[in-house]
Design a protein around this motif. Structure first.
Motif, PDB file in Angstrom:
ATOM      1  N   ARG A  95       0.828  -1.199   0.000  1.00 20.92           N
ATOM      2  CA  ARG A  95       0.000   0.000   0.000  1.00 20.92           C
ATOM      3  C   ARG A  95       0.872   1.262   0.000  1.00 20.92           C
ATOM      4  O   ARG A  95       0.615   2.222  -0.727  1.00 20.92           O
ATOM      5  N   GLU A  96       1.920   1.229   0.811  1.00 20.57           N
ATOM      6  CA  GLU A  96       2.822   2.386   0.877  1.00 20.57           C
ATOM      7  C   GLU A  96       3.568   2.586  -0.438  1.00 20.57           C
ATOM      8  O   GLU A  96       3.761   3.713  -0.894  1.00 20.57           O
TER       9      GLU A  96
ATOM     10  N   GLN B 193       1.144   4.176  -2.983  1.00 23.47           N
ATOM     11  CA  GLN B 193       0.910   5.586  -2.681  1.00 23.47           C
ATOM     12  C   GLN B 193       2.130   6.431  -3.051  1.00 23.47           C
ATOM     13  O   GLN B 193       2.003   7.550  -3.558  1.00 23.47           O
TER      14      GLN B 193
ATOM     15  N   HIS C  52       2.250   6.987  -6.755  1.00 21.47           N
ATOM     16  CA  HIS C  52       1.197   7.949  -7.103  1.00 21.47           C
ATOM     17  C   HIS C  52       1.678   9.377  -6.857  1.00 21.47           C
ATOM     18  O   HIS C  52       1.471  10.275  -7.695  1.00 21.47           O
ATOM     19  N   ASP C  53       2.333   9.609  -5.728  1.00 18.39           N
ATOM     20  CA  ASP C  53       2.850  10.952  -5.430  1.00 18.39           C
ATOM     21  C   ASP C  53       3.983  11.339  -6.368  1.00 18.39           C
ATOM     22  O   ASP C  53       4.099  12.506  -6.775  1.00 18.39           O
TER      23      ASP C  53
END
Length: 730
Positions: A347-348, A351, A354-355
Motif C-alpha cells: 500500500r505504501e 501511494q 502515485h505521489d
C-alpha cells in the motif's frame, strides 16, 4: 510490468513505451516463465532441490567426519596398546641385563675376561632365562668378549652400543627385522664407576603373537619414513609419526616406532575391520535427511508463493494504470486499494508511486533548467581552461580526467591521447629533477606540489629542457586534485644570469678596482719619475682588464644580437689568421704558426670572426707554457670552412668538452678570466650558421675548431695568392 512506472520518469511517449516493451520481450530469456506465479513456483522447486543437496551433503560430510574421528580414535588406541606391549617386553628384558651390568664380579671379568665364567654364568643364565636371540658382551676398547646370534645383528649392536654411554631399552630395527633390545654400559656396583664395556641383549618381536594379543592384523615394514598427510594422528607416545586410513571395510594404522636412543625403528602397520556397514552409514542416513528437507521445503514454498503472488499482482495492476495515465498526460486517478490481503508495504509503495507521478512534471521542468545551466557553466569553464597559458589538468585516482591544450603542449602529445591516461605514464616520459639536480618521480613531484609550489627541471624530446613551477590543489572529490604548471624557463634563466653577473662583478671587477685604488694612493705620495711611469703602466693594464671584462660581459648578456654578423661577405681566413698571429706576437710576445691546407673564404662578418679567433688564441696562451707551440690551421670540410687553433697544453677532458663553451665556464682557477671567451666563440659560430667544438690535437693538447659556411663566390686575395699551398706562418 514495472516498465509502466519507470517510463514516465525518463519521459517516454506511448509509442516509445510500446517499442520498449517489444524490445524487452524480444531479449527475454526463453527459459524463464512469463508469469510471476510460475517463476515463484520454479524458484521454490529449485530452492527445495538446493536445500536437499545442502542437507544431504552436510549430513554426509558430518557422517564421514564422525567415521574418520572414530577410526582415528581406534587407531590411536591400537597403536598405544601395541607400544605398551613392546615397552613391557623391553622392561622385562632390561631387568635381566641390569643385574649383570651392575654386578661387581661381572665388572671385574669384563676387565679381565675368564672363559670359565662365561660358560658357567653368562651363557646358561642370561641367554636361556631371557630368551635372547642375540647377545653381545664387549669391553671399553670395543673387543668382543662373548657374542651369540646373527653376525649382521651383532655388528649393528656394536655400532649402536659404542655411540652412547647411556643405558637404553626398547624396539630396534636390525638387519634381521624388528626386535626388542637392551643395551647397557657395564659399571659394576656402585654404578658410579667408569664403564668397563657394554652388554647388549636382543630378542626378536613375534608379530603373530602381537597381532593375536591386540586382536588385529599386524605387519612390519623396515622403513623409517615419517607418515602423515590427511590421516595424521598427531603426537602418539612412542611413535615418531602416526596416521590412519580407511581401506574398504577396514581401517589401517601406521606408526613409525621410536627405538633405542630415539632412533627410528621401522614402521608398524595394524589393520582392523570397521564396526558396522560403512556404506550404509555414509549414504542411507544423509539421503533420508535430504528427502525430509526436500518435502518440507516444497510445502513451505507453496504456501509462501500463494501469500506473495496475489498482493504483487494487485499492486502491479495499479502501478501499470498509473504509469499509462502519466505517459498519456492524464492526472493520477484516485487510489482504491480495498483488498484486505494487501500488505501495508505494498500500500505504501503504491501511494509513493502515485505521489511521484504528480511531481514528475515539476521535476522535469527544473531538471531541464539545471541541465541548461550546467552546460553553460561547463562551456565557460572549458573556454577559460583552453585560453589559459598555464598547463592545467584534473587528476582523479591517478587518471587525467580534464586537461587543457597548454598541458598537451607541455607533455608533447595531442589532447585526445592525454585524457583517461595515467598521470604517471604521461610524466614518466620526461626527465624531472629538482633545482639541485635530484631526480624526482611523478609521485614525489605530486607529493611536494601538494605541500608547496615547487620549481622543477623538465627535459623531454619534444621541447628540450624547461623549468616549470608546479602546484597541486586538492578538490572536494575523493582522491582528486588539480595540477597546474607554469613555464618559468626564461625567468629562471634571467635569474641565473643575474646571479652570475653579480658574482662576476663582486669578484672579478673588484680586484682591478682594488689595484687602481692602491696605485692612486701611491701617486699621492712623492714618487720618482720612473716609479710614476711604472704605476701609470700598471694602472693602464688594470683599466684595460676592466674594460675587457665589461665588454665580454655585455657581449654575453646580449650575445645573440651583439655577436651576430652585421654584414655577411666573403672573409679570407688565411689573411684573418695571419693578422691575428702578428697581433699576438706584438701583444704577448708569442709566436703563432699559420697552417693553410687550402685557400678558403667563409661567409660572415670579418670583425666578429676576428674576435672569435682572438679569443681562441688567447685561450691557448693561457693554458700553455711560454715556449709551447700554438698554430692556426685553415682547412675545408665539405661545404664548411674550418678554422682551428691547436696547442700542446694539457688538453680538455672528454667529459668537459661540452660544458667548456658554457657561460662563465672555467677549467681551472689558475686560468684567469671570467669564462666568457669560449662562450663568445660558440655564439659567433652559431650566429654565422656554423658550430664550435673541441677535440684532441694530433700531437697532444687541445684543438678548438670553428666551422663556418663557405662563401658563395670565393675571391682570390693577395695574401692567398702569395701564400704557399701547404702552410704559412706568422
Amino acid at each position: 510490468m514495472i516498465d509502466g512506472v519507470i517510463l514516465p520518469i525518463i519521459g517516454l511517449s506511448n509509442a516509445d513505451y510500446r517499442g520498449f516493451v517489444v524490445t524487452r520481450t524480444r531479449t527475454r530469456l526463453p527459459l524463464l516463465p512469463d508469469t510471476l506465479r510460475a517463476r515463484l513456483s520454479g524458484a521454490i522447486v529449485l530452492a527445495s532441490l538446493l536445500l536437499f543437496l545442502i542437507v544431504f551433503g552436510a549430513t554426509r560430510i558430518a557422517t564421514a567426519a564422525f567415521t574418520r574421528s572414530t577410526v582415528a580414535h581406534d587407531a590411536r588406541r591400537t597403536l598405544v596398546t601395541a607400544r605398551a606391549i613392546l615397552d613391557a617386553q623391553a622392561e622385562v628384558l632390561d631387568s635381566y641385563v641390569v643385574g649383570y651390568t651392575e654386578w661387581d664380579e661381572f665388572y671385574a671379568h669384563t676387565l679381565r675376561p675368564d672363559p670359565a665364567f662365561t660358560s658357567s654364568e653368562l651363557d646358561p643364565w642370561l641367554r636361556e632365562r631371557s630368551g635372547a636371540d642375540d647377545v653381545l658382551w664387549m669391553n671399553a676398547a670395543g673387543t668382543t668378549i662373548f657374542s651369540y646370534g646373527d653376525a649382521s645383528d651383532l655388528d649393528a649392536l656394536t655400532t649402536l652400543a659404542r655411540r652412547s654411554a647411556e643405558p637404553s631399552a626398547g624396539p630396534v630395527l636390525l638387519p634381521s627385522g624388528l626386535a626388542i633390545a637392551s643395551v647397557r654400559p657395564i659399571v659394576g656396583d656402585p654404578p658410579g664407576q667408569k664403564p668397563a664395556g657394554w652388554l647388549a641383549v636382543v630378542r626378536r618381536v613375534d608379530l603373530d603373537q602381537l597381532a593375536q594379543t591386540l586382536g588385529v592384523d599386524a605387519r612390519f615394514e623396515a622403513v623409517s619414513e615419517r607418515v602423515g598427510g590427511e590421516g595424521s594422528l598427531g603426537s602418539v607416545a612412542g611413535f615418531a609419526s602416526a596416521a590412519s586410513w580407511i581401506r574398504g571395510d577396514a581401517f589401517e594404522a601406521r606408526g613409525t616406532l621410536v627405538g633405542l636412543y630415539g632412533r627410528p625403528a621401522g614402521t608398524l602397520v595394524l589393520s582392523e575391520p570397521l564396526r558396522g556397514d560403512p556404506v550404509l552409514a555414509s549414504w542411507t542416513f544423509p539421503l533420508a535427511m535430504g528427502l525430509v528437507s526436500l518435502l518440507v521445503g516444497l510445502a513451505f514454498g507453496t504456501a509462501l508463493s500463494r501469500t506473495v503472488a496475489r498482493p504483487l499482482e494487485t499492486t502491479l495492476a495499479v502501478l501499470r494504470d498509473e504509469g499509462l495515465r502519466a505517459v498519456r498526460g492524464e492526472p493520477p486517478a484516485e487510489l482504491e486499494l480495498d483488498d484486505p490481503a494487501l500488505p501495508s508495504e505494498f500500500r505504501e509503495l503504491t501511494q509513493t508511486v502515485h505521489d511521484l507521478v504528480q511531481l514528475l512534471s515539476v521535476r522535469e521542468r527544473e531538471l531541464a533548467q539545471a541541465t541548461d545551466q550546467a552546460l553553460a557553466a561547463e562551456q565557460a569553464l572549458r573556454t577559460v581552461l583552453d585560453e589559459s597559458a598555464e598547463a592545467k589538468m584534473l587528476v582523479q585516482r591517478g587518471i587525467v580526467e580534464v586537461a587543457n591544450p597548454a598541458f598537451a603542449t607541455c607533455v608533447g602529445r595531442p589532447l585526445g591521447l592525454i585524457l583517461r591516461k595515467p598521470l604517471e605514464e604521461l610524466l614518466g616520459a620526461m626527465d624531472i629533477a629538482s633545482p639541485e639536480g635530484e631526480p624526482l618521480t611523478p609521485a614525489e613531484l605530486i607529493e611536494r606540489a601538494l605541500e608547496n609550489d615547487v620549481v622543477v627541471r623538465c627535459n623531454a624530446p619534444e621541447h628540450g629542457e624547461r623549468w616549470m613551477e608546479v602546484r597541486a590543489d586538492t578538490t572536494a572529490a575523493p582522491d582528486a586534485f588539480v595540477l597546474s604548471a607554469r613555464d618559468v624557463t626564461e625567468q629562471y634563466r634571467l635569474e641565473k644570469l643575474r646571479s652570475e653577473i653579480i658574482s662576476l662583478v663582486s669578484h672579478d671587477l673588484r680586484a682591478p678596482l682594488t689595484v687602481l685604488s692602491g696605485y692612486v694612493q701611491m701617486l699621492e705620495r712623492d714618487t720618482t719619475e720612473e716609479q710614476r711611469s711604472r704605476i701609470v703602466a700598471s694602472m693602464r693594464e688594470s683599466t684595460e682588464r676592466m674594460r675587457s671584462l665589461v665588454e665580454d660581459l655585455l657581449d654575453s648578456a646580449r650575445a645573440q644580437q651583439a655577436l651576430a654578423p652585421s654584414v655577411v661577405e666573403p672573409v679570407d681566413l688565411v689573411t684573418l689568421a695571419t693578422n691575428v698571429a702578428q697581433a699576438t706576437r706584438v701583444a704577448f710576445g708569442r709566436d703563432v704558426a699559420v697552417l693553410a691546407r687550402t685557400q678558403v673564404e667563409a661567409a660572415g662578418d670579418a670583425k666578429r670572426l676576428r674576435q672569435a679567433l682572438d679569443n681562441l688564441v688567447v685561450n691557448a696562451i693561457k693554458h700553455t707554457r711560454p715556449d709551447a707551440e700554438i698554430r692556426i690551421v685553415i682547412d675545408r670540410s665539405g661545404k664548411m670552412a674550418t678554422l682551428a687553433v691547436e696547442d700542446t697544453g694539457p688538453g680538455v677532458p672528454p667529459e668537459a668538452r661540452e660544458a667548456v663553451f658554457d657561460r662563465f665556464a672555467q677549467l681551472g682557477e689558475e686560468s684567469g678570466g671570467v669564462g666568457l671567451g669560449l662562450y663568445i666563440v660558440r655564439t659567433i659560430a652559431e650566429t654565422h650558421g656554423g658550430r664550435a667544438y673541441v677535440e684532441d690535437a694530433p700531437g697532444g693538447g687541445a684543438r678548438f675548431v670553428v666551422e663556418l659556411p663557405l662563401a658563395s663566390k670565393p675571391r682570390q686575395t693577395r695574401s692567398a695568392q702569395s701564400a704557399p699551398d701547404d702552410s704559412s706562418s706568422a
